[in-house]
Write an enzyme that holds these catalytic residues in place. Structure first.
Site: not given
Length: 114
Positions: A30, A87, A93-94, A100
């Site tokens: 990330d 999420n 919270g996406q 993913h």
């Protein structure tokens, strides 16, 4: 979906620090890590989120989780513990609307999250 960030990463159009990959899945670091280990596991095929999966996606969903455990082992957090998060939707919270999983570890996780 040429405008989807994760589709572009999955196809190699945008470079990423790859941890694992196969024909269906890509796991990469990330760019905004929330823990010492923060790896995203995505299907290379575009699926907007968990709600976009179909009955025929059962094997793919299992494979996503299997790859998450392989990432944890490869990153050295399998024994100490880690969190896997998916999420769904804005309130969940996406922020990137491509399915993913987040594999987070390397520190003590707190509860409740978020």
């Amino acid at each position: 979906m040429s405008e989807c960030l994760f589709c572009r990463i999955g196809s190699g159009q945008i470079p990423a620090k790859v941890v694992l990959q196969d024909e269906e899945i890509l796991a990469f670091e990330d760019v905004n890590p929330q823990a010492p280990v923060h790896v995203l596991v995505i299907p290379k095929r575009h699926i907007e989120g968990l709600n976009g999966t179909k009955a025929g996606d059962k094997a793919l969903l299992g494979h996503l989780l299997e790859v998450a455990t392989q990432v944890a082992a490869k990153k050295g957090i399998a024994e100490s513990g880690y969190r896997v998060v998916a999420n769904m939707g804005r309130n969940g919270g996406q922020t990137v609307f491509h399915l993913h999983l987040h594999v987070l570890g390397g520190r003590q996780m707190t509860w409740p999250p978020g």
